[in-house]
Motif scaffolding. Sequence first.
Motif, PDB file in Angstrom:
ATOM      1  N   PRO B 303      51.926 -26.583-101.425  1.00 31.57           N
ATOM      2  CA  PRO B 303      51.968 -27.378-100.189  1.00 31.57           C
ATOM      3  C   PRO B 303      53.292 -27.267 -99.448  1.00 31.57           C
ATOM      4  O   PRO B 303      54.346 -27.150-100.075  1.00 31.57           O
ATOM      5  N   PRO B 304      53.228 -27.282 -98.145  1.00 30.67           N
ATOM      6  CA  PRO B 304      54.455 -27.454 -97.362  1.00 30.67           C
ATOM      7  C   PRO B 304      54.902 -28.914 -97.433  1.00 30.67           C
ATOM      8  O   PRO B 304      54.202 -29.739 -98.011  1.00 30.67           O
ATOM      9  N   LEU B 305      56.051 -29.203 -96.831  1.00 24.25           N
ATOM     10  CA  LEU B 305      56.575 -30.573 -96.926  1.00 24.25           C
ATOM     11  C   LEU B 305      55.764 -31.556 -96.095  1.00 24.25           C
ATOM     12  O   LEU B 305      55.510 -32.675 -96.494  1.00 24.25           O
ATOM     13  N   GLU B 306      55.361 -31.100 -94.918  1.00 18.48           N
ATOM     14  CA  GLU B 306      54.760 -32.047 -93.984  1.00 18.48           C
ATOM     15  C   GLU B 306      53.254 -32.160 -94.223  1.00 18.48           C
ATOM     16  O   GLU B 306      52.669 -31.404 -94.997  1.00 18.48           O
ATOM     17  N   SER B 307      52.664 -33.092 -93.535  1.00 24.52           N
ATOM     18  CA  SER B 307      51.215 -33.234 -93.562  1.00 24.52           C
ATOM     19  C   SER B 307      50.603 -31.997 -92.900  1.00 24.52           C
ATOM     20  O   SER B 307      51.100 -31.514 -91.885  1.00 24.52           O
ATOM     21  N   PHE B 308      49.538 -31.456 -93.474  1.00 23.34           N
ATOM     22  CA  PHE B 308      48.959 -30.226 -92.921  1.00 23.34           C
ATOM     23  C   PHE B 308      47.444 -30.240 -93.085  1.00 23.34           C
ATOM     24  O   PHE B 308      46.904 -30.997 -93.902  1.00 23.34           O
ATOM     25  N   ASN B 309      46.797 -29.390 -92.300  1.00 20.56           N
ATOM     26  CA  ASN B 309      45.337 -29.295 -92.387  1.00 20.56           C
ATOM     27  C   ASN B 309      44.974 -28.233 -93.404  1.00 20.56           C
ATOM     28  O   ASN B 309      45.078 -27.034 -93.142  1.00 20.56           O
ATOM     29  N   LEU B 310      44.550 -28.696 -94.574  1.00 19.75           N
ATOM     30  CA  LEU B 310      44.244 -27.769 -95.662  1.00 19.75           C
ATOM     31  C   LEU B 310      43.093 -26.842 -95.270  1.00 19.75           C
ATOM     32  O   LEU B 310      43.139 -25.647 -95.523  1.00 19.75           O
ATOM     33  N   CYS B 311      42.059 -27.421 -94.686  1.00 21.78           N
ATOM     34  CA  CYS B 311      40.951 -26.565 -94.246  1.00 21.78           C
ATOM     35  C   CYS B 311      40.105 -27.248 -93.184  1.00 21.78           C
ATOM     36  O   CYS B 311      40.178 -28.466 -93.000  1.00 21.78           O
ATOM     37  N   TYR B 312      39.362 -26.422 -92.491  1.00 25.86           N
ATOM     38  CA  TYR B 312      38.347 -26.888 -91.550  1.00 25.86           C
ATOM     39  C   TYR B 312      37.010 -26.344 -92.031  1.00 25.86           C
ATOM     40  O   TYR B 312      36.951 -25.267 -92.614  1.00 25.86           O
TER      41      TYR B 312
END
Lengths: 879, 490
Positions: B303-312
């Motif tokens: 994971p990166p540090l920030e909140s992210f969109n894992l998938c759509y």
Amino acid sequence: MGPLSRDVWAQRLGAFRASPSAFMAGPEAEDLGRDLLGDLRNEKLSEQTKVSLLALSLEYPAQLWPDATAAEVAATSLLDTLVLLPPRPSALRRPLLLAATTALAVGGALGPTSGASCRLLPLLLGLAAGSDLGRGFVPASEQRPLQATACECLRELESCKPGLLGGSLGLLRGLLGQEGPVQPLSLLLSLALRNTLVLQSRAGAGLGALLTARVSPTAGGPWDWALVEEGDGRLQPQAPSWPAAEEGDGERSLTARGHSPEEVRELRAAVAQLLDTSYLLTPVAQAQLLWLLGWALRGLQGQPPALFKPQLVRLLGTAQLTLLHAVLALKAAFGEALFTAQDETLLLRRITLAAQHPALPPSTHLFYLHCLLSFPENCPLGPEGEEAAPLLLGPQLCRGLLPNLLHEPTALLARLHLLCLLCAEGEEEEEKGQLPSPGHYLEELLAGLWQRAALEGGPRALATLCFQASYLVARCLAGQPTVLTPLIHGLAQLYRARPMLAPHFVDLLDQVDPELREPLKVVLRQEVVSRPGRDEALCWHLQMLARVADGDAQSATLNFLRAAAAHCTSWDLQQGLLQVCRALLRAGVGGGLVDLLQVLARQLEDPDGRDHARLYYILLAHLAGPKLGVALGPSLATPALASSLVAENQGFVAALMVQEAPALIRLSMGSHEVKGPLPVLQLLPEALEPIYSLELRFRVEGQLYAPLGAVHVPCLCPGRSARPLLLPLQPRRPAPARLDVHALYTTSTGLTCHAHLPPLFVNFADLFLPFPQPPEGAGLVFFEELWDSCLPEGAESRVWCPLGPQGLEGLVSRHLEPFVVVAQPPTSYYVAIHLPPDSKLLLRLEAALADGVPVALRTDDWAVLPLVGDYLRGLAAAV
Amino acid sequence: MAQRAVWLISHEPGTPLRGTVRFSRRYPTVEKRARVFNGASYVPIPEDGPFLKALLFELRLLDDDKDFVESRDSCSRINKTSVYGLLVGGEELWPVVAFLKNDMIYACVPLVEQTLSPRPPLISVSGVSQGFELLFGIQDFLYSGQKNDNELNTKLSQLPDLLLQACPFGTVLDANLQNSLDNTNFASVTQPQKQPAWKPGTYKGKPQVSISITEKVKSMQYDKQGIADTWQVVGTVTCKCDLEGIMPNVTISLSLPTNGSPLQDILVHPCVTSLDSAILTSSSIDAMDDSAFSGPYKFPFTPPLESFNLCYYTSQVPVPPILGFYQMKEEEVQLRITVNLKLHESVKNNFEFCEAHIPFFNRGPITHLEYKTSFGQLEVFREKSLLIWIIGQKFPKSMEISLSGTITFGAKSHEKQPFDPICIGETAYLKLHFRILDYTLTGCYADQHSVQVFASGKPKISAYRKLISSDYYIWNSKAPAPVTYGSLLL
């Protein structure tokens, strides 16, 4: 100028950024670059202000330091500033490195002879290598960021001067394997590797040696410019071989040179090393790496692109535009060697999916759609460089990519293009029965677009979209009557509903092929002429008719125009009407149009309109078909502009141009009149045909007289004697002259003509003026005074003047009568002549013999002596 | 792959220039290369003023389209991408990547490393996707968590410094500007080897993983013979992983209940390290069959540090959550409407809110209304010609509700009432807006026990779900309605 305060700088930078060109044209321009460099060392300025100064130099170095010398000086100064920074953390080190790099690269100073280059390059390489540069040059906390920055600077310099880092490949590889920051080093190494591979294939330098040489960055030896010089600093296109761009650029052969097994092994190791750590790079940087490596390895013998394969599945799963784009680049570069048929299908499906995925933004969809239609297929069938649906992309796959009315204009057009391509294929394959017919869907979609464009008060964008869609369909499906017929019908209906779209129709007719244009013209003309002429949209109908009117359906067109003429009350409507007439004229319509034009020439309210109608009538009546076309058509000498306004104007210019014509006038000199203060020529004009508004223009050769005014004659008819025309002369010197004569006139047919007439000659005697008559009896004294006043400046002479049969008396009365001051007929005459502007000529004719008379003459202007001699000698002959 | 210049322009309708350049950055080293590569076809980057004008004209934002202008309205000037050619000073600047979002225009000019005449296909220009990514990055940075103009201005003022980090020479290093911001904050930390470039530092603190699944459902319902209703679910899985260590490994599995609808069209974040081929190939393009892969869907990632969109993902559920019909008839001076909505029994009947918006386009203000509703309240916005039927938190036991009424309109005035090019005559729609918490239509969930974390400490794992409506249209079944190609598939 002394150091500037923060506020002054803020103001100055603001003014510069508002308009750099305006600032550079102002008074402060010259000092800006120098002040900026100076104030970077000004201790009173905050770091923040200095960073903003450096930011300016990063964007506008060419304005600050316009030539190589100035750039070299600036880079040196920036490096000095950098070295002089105190050994504590500072926000200036990074921008100073960037600024020095930018100044050198942009100013064109980068090279072996540049002192600043020779300082900057080892410094950057040392920083990139994380070497100890001594004296606390880099505070520990800044080491890592500066290492990355140095790599970026080197990469930029390598981009601008390919081959610059050829000698450092080994070093960079080593750093990447050790503790160096992965992304900056990976990108730098891949760029340097790419450039080296291209250049060394020409230079012949050993790749293996370059890849393994571990030169210490601080060794201090001179920089190796060999590869740069090999490449002439020529920039290399970074795009991998795209089918359209590949032909003829010869790059493939450049890199097709064989490598030794060791070299291949080293190269493979370097590439594998880069790819293995690529997941540590940001997505945009990964994409750059793939583009660079793809380009580097393309066409290299013994370098199967299988190295890329492990990365592909990971990349195909992402939604990242740059990554999928880079995969497409690899696909284009390596084709079947990297993508089997199954891989190709998978890639195509992923792109298809991405082009419609609801989670992605619209502009991404559009780009993927473009990629689909330019998809680098393993076995392309169609012509290269043209957008086409890939073979594997059948209707089933395209289902979700078809347009509907809810799409934004750009998306609708992009998807419509795809739909058209499907329709074009469907034509060949026939329907499969499972899916709705694309052709039928297209028809419904177009109907929806037309309906929307027809909406009263709707925005122009909707109309534009509708016509763009119609054009696209017409272009893609030109050969299909099943599509064109409803298209024509739908457009006609649209016109019926909203004639104000006429400019769009005219534009469409201009753009489409004759296959659509000709039938559409017929239908639209029918649409217009079937209306009563008093429609409120009359101006649009006229605009439309001007485009679609031709030789066909003349009577209906003329009937419409006749009916419309009564309602053309304003200038623009009349012009519209005349434009249609003009179009008909060009189309060679005769009979009925003559009548109409005659009516218009009488009936139109606006004089301009009447004139034009008359002009057209005259043109029609007097010019044969081809000539009429030339008169009305745009001039061939000037490039044809698409604007109808210009075309119209050009036509008028051609029609209204003054015609060069042979002279229809003869001009002769009348008798010499000697009245008033100036010599006046009497001209007798004579016309061969009736002419009007004659203007005669005269030009004196040699500027002997002041410029002559034009003479106007309202009307001249042959056989009718005209009044003589008076042309006053204002001599600057008493000398005869030649007058060039031009005539400008209108013929009875309305044409304006210009003719060059034979020149007129002003004789010496034509300039003679009498002196004021002295009082009775004082003539002799008057004459003697004049006689005496001529010397000593003037000249005296004696001339033998031959006499004809009528003797001296006859000669004087015929030629010198007005100038005689003292007369003792028949033997002695004293003659005083005023020669304008201010000379005099005095003659004593005394003691005449049978065959001649001796003439004593004096003048105050010796220059006239030869003229007088000729004059007197010629008198007898002139009798 | 570099950019020659970047702009940020706020679109300001009604002002004299219709826009202001809020930020611009030029890259002179790239410009120098452009001059060489483009050769005779080189067109220099204009100053901000002329660029602004040309771009607004090209994007049709000057609202002066009263007259036909050939350079903009000609039918042959077809643009099929967000890449434009701008007429500046008699020459055409191309390619200009530009798009408008939230009244802000994002624009850049990528370097084309060859001659521009003939124009190379966009697909061959590496800088185009790089430019898009940079602009998307700027957009994310400006609007993530931004609540008001002040915050926007603060972020705009940070842009010059951030771009100096993320794109110092015109070649984008990181499109995630938040990383660049963090990078400056983490700068003092000595980064160890193999630190990913997309992760500027390391997390220190209590380990926790949060997973939230948001599904949006859209639908087009016609209630017509020969036209199929369509609906689709679009899911986004957002993660925030606060875990110690440089590169902690995490695997998240998404599961479906027995009757759940398979996930399709899965797109993952670049930090996902590997993908099952079943995930890669599960696609809505294919006809559905029972053999479709139905999970669990495993996503291993760092994971990166920030909140992210894992998938759509998307999914085709068997029925729409709310099925309805809408009938509207013009009867002399008034409109008669009938609406019927039915919540499917399988759907959780517990809304955060549920409303039906019934707009009337291209008509005057509502002057008179008589109505009867079986449930909920009706709000009337007379000037906007809009009815809002507030259904509330629950459908009644019957799961079926209705509304009928007659409406009279006043004279049309173009300024106040909305214009719509689609809803002409009786063509009309109603749009549903609803949200259900702790629920997904596909049934998709992230099982907390299936989350594997390879990092020090046992993290606290929390999971959230919600369903929201998006573009949920029910068209008047008594008039023509815009159909998609998919609606014709019966």
